[in-house]
Design a protein around this motif. Structure first.
Motif, PDB file in Angstrom:
ATOM      1  N   GLY A  60      10.801   0.061  -4.138  1.00  0.00           N
ATOM      2  CA  GLY A  60       9.986  -0.225  -3.221  1.00  0.00           C
ATOM      3  C   GLY A  60      10.038  -1.961  -3.095  1.00  0.00           C
ATOM      4  N   LYS A  61      10.166  -2.697  -4.291  1.00  0.00           N
ATOM      5  CA  LYS A  61      10.141  -4.076  -4.509  1.00  0.00           C
ATOM      6  C   LYS A  61      11.593  -4.649  -4.058  1.00  0.00           C
ATOM      7  N   VAL A  62      12.573  -3.845  -4.397  1.00  0.00           N
ATOM      8  CA  VAL A  62      14.008  -4.254  -3.978  1.00  0.00           C
ATOM      9  C   VAL A  62      14.049  -4.241  -2.385  1.00  0.00           C
ATOM     10  N   ALA A  63      13.537  -3.209  -1.875  1.00  0.00           N
ATOM     11  CA  ALA A  63      13.363  -3.000  -0.462  1.00  0.00           C
ATOM     12  C   ALA A  63      12.799  -4.198   0.270  1.00  0.00           C
ATOM     13  N   GLU A 122       0.932  -1.037   0.004  1.00  0.00           N
ATOM     14  CA  GLU A 122       0.009   0.007   0.162  1.00  0.00           C
ATOM     15  C   GLU A 122       0.755   1.194   0.059  1.00  0.00           C
ATOM     16  N   ARG A 123       2.084   1.397   0.746  1.00  0.00           N
ATOM     17  CA  ARG A 123       2.737   2.625   0.786  1.00  0.00           C
ATOM     18  C   ARG A 123       3.560   2.636  -0.313  1.00  0.00           C
ATOM     19  N   ILE A 124       3.991   1.483  -1.177  1.00  0.00           N
ATOM     20  CA  ILE A 124       4.588   1.533  -2.391  1.00  0.00           C
ATOM     21  C   ILE A 124       3.900   2.158  -3.442  1.00  0.00           C
ATOM     22  N   LYS A 140      11.545   9.058  -2.046  1.00  0.00           N
ATOM     23  CA  LYS A 140      12.018   7.854  -2.132  1.00  0.00           C
ATOM     24  C   LYS A 140      12.669   7.423  -0.739  1.00  0.00           C
ATOM     25  N   MET A 141      13.333   8.171  -0.044  1.00  0.00           N
ATOM     26  CA  MET A 141      13.881   7.897   1.194  1.00  0.00           C
ATOM     27  C   MET A 141      12.723   7.728   2.296  1.00  0.00           C
ATOM     28  N   LYS A 142      11.589   8.475   2.189  1.00  0.00           N
ATOM     29  CA  LYS A 142      10.510   8.396   3.065  1.00  0.00           C
ATOM     30  C   LYS A 142       9.905   6.876   2.839  1.00  0.00           C
ATOM     31  N   LEU A 143       9.845   6.721   1.786  1.00  0.00           N
ATOM     32  CA  LEU A 143       9.394   5.276   1.368  1.00  0.00           C
ATOM     33  C   LEU A 143      10.119   4.113   1.875  1.00  0.00           C
ATOM     34  N   LEU A 144      11.325   4.095   1.917  1.00  0.00           N
ATOM     35  CA  LEU A 144      12.350   3.235   2.598  1.00  0.00           C
ATOM     36  C   LEU A 144      12.472   3.266   3.866  1.00  0.00           C
ATOM     37  N   PHE A 145      12.244   4.638   4.543  1.00  0.00           N
ATOM     38  CA  PHE A 145      12.009   4.416   6.225  1.00  0.00           C
ATOM     39  C   PHE A 145      10.616   3.625   6.479  1.00  0.00           C
ATOM     40  N   GLU A 146       9.694   3.937   5.553  1.00  0.00           N
ATOM     41  CA  GLU A 146       8.443   3.146   6.339  1.00  0.00           C
ATOM     42  C   GLU A 146       8.537   1.774   5.880  1.00  0.00           C
ATOM     43  N   ILE A 147       9.298   1.412   4.815  1.00  0.00           N
ATOM     44  CA  ILE A 147       9.227  -0.101   4.649  1.00  0.00           C
ATOM     45  C   ILE A 147      10.009  -0.556   5.736  1.00  0.00           C
TER      46      ILE A 147
END
Length: 261
Positions: A231-234, A92-94, A127-134
């Protein structure tokens, strides 16, 4: 609960995806990869050293401000029962950040050259915010300095040549050992390689964003596609550290192309 989950359809699906992803990350550079990299090195060799230093410094400062800013902390993940529950939220976040990046890319692309220059820090922040959330969704504390470094490695893994991807992935596979050897001084991080790989990876695609008439469309498509890829890589990078998938090993799968394009 672990045994029950290991027999679930979703768990087996994730284990298969992780296996194939590992194969893709370990895949040797193709002839095209090597040729492209040589061309990029020649182009970078033409650019004056002072320009490289200026760009490296800019990327370093922007990235540091983003990833180590006080505002980049996330709430602790609530306890969940299955990996499927975690990844429903992650996906959902991605989708949210990919859509947001598309809107941002379209807006800056529509504004022409000068406004397109603003795309770099804005898109990087998303992109960084996405990585932090993941990271938080998978249960990792983003206040931990080493976890923030792991986020930088995920970023490199996504936006690098296959040769560099091989090098980064080897470190990530042995992260629990490697992180104990990492220095506490962020200045020792290889920022030059970081910025060169990132620039080389996205340059061609982002150049289309500067062309009048198609910039908005190109900006939206590129930002959406690459944010989704990040997101998928993370997801797989954190799956790899999950105790539930420690038994997953590389078996020589040839179904790797979809993870590399």
């Amino acid at each position: 609960m672990k045994n029950v989950e290991s027999n679930s359809i979703y768990h087996r699906l994730v284990a298969t995806e992780l296996l194939e992803w590992r194969a893709a990350m370990r895949r040797k550079p193709s002839f095209w990869n090597r040729t492209t990299k040589k061309v990029q090195k020649k182009v970078n060799g033409i650019i004056p050293e002072k320009v490289h230093r200026a760009i490296t410094k800019a990327i370093k400062e922007i990235t540091r401000a983003v990833i180590f800013g006080s505002g980049f902390t996330t709430r602790t993940r609530k306890d969940v029962k299955t990996i499927e529950e975690v990844e429903i939220k992650v996906k959902e976040r991605i989708n949210f950040y990919s859509s947001s990046a598309a809107v941002e890319g379209a807006a800056t692309g529509f504004g022409g050259f000068l406004l397109s220059l603003a795309d770099f820090p804005l898109w990087l922040t998303l992109k960084m915010k996405l990585l932090f959330e993941i990271a938080s969704r998978y249960g990792y504390d983003t206040k931990d300095y080493k976890e923030r470094l792991y986020i930088l490695y995920i970023f490199q893994l996504t936006f690098s040549s296959q040769q560099r991807r091989n090098e980064v992935f080897e470190k990530m596979e042995n992260w629990e050992l490697i992180k104990e050897q990492l220095p506490d001084d962020l200045n020792t991080f290889d920022w030059r390689t970081f910025q060169l790989e990132y620039r080389d990876y996205i340059d061609l695609a982002k150049l289309l964003q500067l062309i009048p008439g198609v910039g908005a469309i190109a900006g939206a498509l590129v930002n959406h596609k690459l944010t989704n890829k990040l997101g998928k890589v993370a997801m797989n990078a954190y799956r790899m550290r999950d105790q539930r998938f420690k038994e997953t090993r590389l078996l020589g799968s040839n179904k790797t192309q979809k993870y590399i394009s």
